[in-house]
Design a protein around this motif. Structure first.
Motif, PDB file in Angstrom:
ATOM      1  N   ARG A  38       0.835  -1.206   0.000  1.00 20.01           N
ATOM      2  CA  ARG A  38       0.000   0.000   0.000  1.00 20.01           C
ATOM      3  C   ARG A  38       0.865   1.249   0.000  1.00 20.01           C
ATOM      4  N   LEU A  39       1.887   1.269   0.836  1.00 24.76           N
ATOM      5  CA  LEU A  39       2.752   2.442   0.921  1.00 24.76           C
ATOM      6  C   LEU A  39       3.558   2.636  -0.361  1.00 24.76           C
ATOM      7  N   LEU A  40       4.008   1.540  -0.967  1.00 26.94           N
ATOM      8  CA  LEU A  40       4.775   1.648  -2.204  1.00 26.94           C
ATOM      9  C   LEU A  40       3.892   2.048  -3.388  1.00 26.94           C
ATOM     10  N   SER A  41       2.590   1.895  -3.257  1.00 26.97           N
ATOM     11  CA  SER A  41       1.696   2.272  -4.355  1.00 26.97           C
ATOM     12  C   SER A  41       1.417   3.776  -4.400  1.00 26.97           C
ATOM     13  N   GLU A  42       1.798   4.492  -3.339  1.00 25.61           N
ATOM     14  CA  GLU A  42       1.575   5.937  -3.320  1.00 25.61           C
ATOM     15  C   GLU A  42       2.535   6.623  -4.293  1.00 25.61           C
ATOM     16  N   PRO A  43       2.139   7.773  -4.866  1.00 27.82           N
ATOM     17  CA  PRO A  43       3.041   8.492  -5.775  1.00 27.82           C
ATOM     18  C   PRO A  43       4.384   8.769  -5.112  1.00 27.82           C
ATOM     19  N   ALA A  44       5.458   8.541  -5.849  1.00 26.22           N
ATOM     20  CA  ALA A  44       6.791   8.688  -5.278  1.00 26.22           C
ATOM     21  C   ALA A  44       7.783   9.121  -6.345  1.00 26.22           C
ATOM     22  N   LEU A  45       8.899   9.667  -5.890  1.00 25.65           N
ATOM     23  CA  LEU A  45      10.000  10.052  -6.761  1.00 25.65           C
ATOM     24  C   LEU A  45      11.095   8.999  -6.687  1.00 25.65           C
TER      25      LEU A  45
ATOM     26  N   ASP B 253      12.235  -0.316  -2.511  1.00 24.60           N
ATOM     27  CA  ASP B 253      11.380  -1.127  -3.369  1.00 24.60           C
ATOM     28  C   ASP B 253      12.272  -2.111  -4.135  1.00 24.60           C
ATOM     29  N   PRO B 254      12.122  -3.419  -3.898  1.00 26.72           N
ATOM     30  CA  PRO B 254      12.989  -4.393  -4.584  1.00 26.72           C
ATOM     31  C   PRO B 254      12.890  -4.334  -6.099  1.00 26.72           C
ATOM     32  N   ARG B 255      11.785  -3.839  -6.627  1.00 25.86           N
ATOM     33  CA  ARG B 255      11.617  -3.784  -8.076  1.00 25.86           C
ATOM     34  C   ARG B 255      12.149  -2.494  -8.681  1.00 25.86           C
ATOM     35  N   ASP B 256      11.893  -1.360  -8.026  1.00 28.22           N
ATOM     36  CA  ASP B 256      12.177  -0.055  -8.621  1.00 28.22           C
ATOM     37  C   ASP B 256      13.235   0.749  -7.880  1.00 28.22           C
ATOM     38  N   GLY B 257      13.867   0.182  -6.883  1.00 28.07           N
ATOM     39  CA  GLY B 257      14.884   0.924  -6.149  1.00 28.07           C
ATOM     40  C   GLY B 257      14.273   1.841  -5.102  1.00 28.07           C
ATOM     41  N   ASP B 258      15.094   2.746  -4.572  1.00 29.60           N
ATOM     42  CA  ASP B 258      14.623   3.647  -3.527  1.00 29.60           C
ATOM     43  C   ASP B 258      13.526   4.560  -4.048  1.00 29.60           C
ATOM     44  N   ARG B 259      12.497   4.746  -3.200  1.00 26.88           N
ATOM     45  CA  ARG B 259      11.358   5.588  -3.550  1.00 26.88           C
ATOM     46  C   ARG B 259      11.145   6.614  -2.447  1.00 26.88           C
ATOM     47  N   TYR B 260      10.941   7.864  -2.845  1.00 30.11           N
ATOM     48  CA  TYR B 260      10.689   8.953  -1.901  1.00 30.11           C
ATOM     49  C   TYR B 260       9.241   9.417  -2.090  1.00 30.11           C
ATOM     50  N   PRO B 261       8.344   9.130  -1.154  1.00 25.36           N
ATOM     51  CA  PRO B 261       6.945   9.548  -1.328  1.00 25.36           C
ATOM     52  C   PRO B 261       6.833  11.013  -1.743  1.00 25.36           C
ATOM     53  N   GLU B 262       6.050  11.259  -2.763  1.00 29.76           N
ATOM     54  CA  GLU B 262       6.014  12.570  -3.413  1.00 29.76           C
ATOM     55  C   GLU B 262       5.425  13.661  -2.525  1.00 29.76           C
ATOM     56  N   PHE B 263       4.551  13.303  -1.590  1.00 32.64           N
ATOM     57  CA  PHE B 263       3.911  14.315  -0.756  1.00 32.64           C
ATOM     58  C   PHE B 263       4.948  15.143   0.013  1.00 32.64           C
TER      59      PHE B 263
ATOM     60  N   PHE C  90       0.292   8.340   5.828  1.00 35.66           N
ATOM     61  CA  PHE C  90      -0.736   7.875   4.895  1.00 35.66           C
ATOM     62  C   PHE C  90      -1.934   7.215   5.575  1.00 35.66           C
ATOM     63  N   SER C  91      -1.938   7.169   6.907  1.00 36.59           N
ATOM     64  CA  SER C  91      -3.052   6.535   7.622  1.00 36.59           C
ATOM     65  C   SER C  91      -3.975   7.588   8.213  1.00 36.59           C
ATOM     66  N   GLY C  92      -5.250   7.238   8.359  1.00 36.11           N
ATOM     67  CA  GLY C  92      -6.207   8.150   8.960  1.00 36.11           C
ATOM     68  C   GLY C  92      -5.807   8.523  10.378  1.00 36.11           C
ATOM     69  N   ASN C  93      -6.007   9.778  10.718  1.00 34.06           N
ATOM     70  CA  ASN C  93      -5.660  10.275  12.048  1.00 34.06           C
ATOM     71  C   ASN C  93      -6.881  10.987  12.610  1.00 34.06           C
ATOM     72  N   THR C  94      -7.435  10.441  13.690  1.00 36.86           N
ATOM     73  CA  THR C  94      -8.673  11.004  14.237  1.00 36.86           C
ATOM     74  C   THR C  94      -8.454  12.405  14.791  1.00 36.86           C
ATOM     75  N   TRP C  95      -7.277  12.682  15.305  1.00 29.55           N
ATOM     76  CA  TRP C  95      -6.960  14.026  15.793  1.00 29.55           C
ATOM     77  C   TRP C  95      -7.048  15.060  14.693  1.00 29.55           C
ATOM     78  N   LEU C  96      -6.494  14.703  13.539  1.00 27.40           N
ATOM     79  CA  LEU C  96      -6.370  15.662  12.443  1.00 27.40           C
ATOM     80  C   LEU C  96      -7.550  15.617  11.484  1.00 27.40           C
ATOM     81  N   GLY C  97      -8.313  14.536  11.500  1.00 26.23           N
ATOM     82  CA  GLY C  97      -9.473  14.425  10.623  1.00 26.23           C
ATOM     83  C   GLY C  97      -9.152  13.879   9.258  1.00 26.23           C
ATOM     84  N   GLY C  98      -8.089  13.132   9.141  1.00 29.26           N
ATOM     85  CA  GLY C  98      -7.722  12.533   7.865  1.00 29.26           C
ATOM     86  C   GLY C  98      -6.269  12.106   7.875  1.00 29.26           C
TER      87      GLY C  98
END
Length: 227
Positions: free
Chosen positions: A121-128, A150-160, A194-202
């Motif tokens: 799930r985490l690796l599926s997020e947009p990344a550089l 990522d064993p397939r694509d090398g190091d990934r830096y989440p784009e956010f 990337f997980s829901g946070n009840t404090w922050l509302g998303g």
């Protein structure tokens, strides 16, 4: 004393002990080693040093964020978000007992990719890619940036983590990632963003620029330091 948080540390450690077999199966070797390192740090703290115990306890909580969402221990972590987890007289002793068990030999594990839904799930997020991240940073990316292997694509830096339109890393992301110890536990840090946070509302990653930066920092500090 915060009665809601009183005894929460012992309850968490007891739950870890109750589900220790499934924890061992749910974590890959790197995640498992990190959890053992954090439990060992808690086990070696002087029991009367309340601040040190609390900080070591938060390290354990961060390591446990690599568990799948459906795991009972991960569910307990989610339900206790925003609660000050106060250590009790048995916290260090409980960590010592768990450390002894977790140090027992474990079987050789297969690579987690493709069999760990949370990492997938985490690796599926947009990344550089690593090259793209270097361009954005004007050199080597700072260690505070989340870097997922990522064993397939090398190091990934989440784009956010980067400002849009080719921008550099967000300052608030670097600040939060330092609190989350992203340099040694990138999967746990990514799971928080990337997980829901009840404090922050998303999910915090989706709230960048929509909430004041200090609200994001405060939520991360509550988890990382328990203060």
């Amino acid at each position: 004393m915060n009665e809601e948080g009183a005894g929460a540390a012992e309850r968490l450690l007891a739950l870890i002990g109750e589900h220790r077999d499934t924890i061992r199966q749910a974590l890959d070797d790197t995640q498992y080693t990190l959890l053992l390192t954090r439990l060992t740090a808690l086990a070696e703290v002087a029991p009367d040093d309340d601040r040190a115990v609390r900080r070591a306890l938060q390290g354990v909580r961060l390591a446990l964020l690599s568990l799948p969402h459906e795991h009972p221990v991960r569910q307990e972590l989610e339900s206790s978000r925003g609660t000050l987890m106060l250590p009790g007289p048995g916290t260090v002793a409980g960590a010592q007992e768990l450390t002894a068990w977790f140090r027992l030999p474990s079987p050789v594990r297969e690579p987690a990719y493709g069999g760990d839904p949370e990492q997938d799930r985490l690796l599926s997020e947009p990344a550089l890619s690593a090259d793209e991240a270097r361009l954005r940073c004007g050199g080597a990316p700072p260690p505070e940036l989340i870097r997922l292997r990522d064993p397939r694509d090398g190091d990934r830096y989440p784009e956010f983590q980067f400002a849009p339109a080719g921008g550099t890393p967000h300052g608030v992301v670097l600040e939060v990632n330092r609190l989350l110890l992203a340099d040694i536990d990138p999967w746990g840090a990514a799971a928080w963003w990337f997980s829901g946070n009840t404090w922050l509302g998303g999910a915090p990653a989706a709230l960048l620029g929509r909430l004041p930066d200090q609200r994001l920092v405060g939520a991360a500090r509550e988890l990382a330091e328990g203060e």
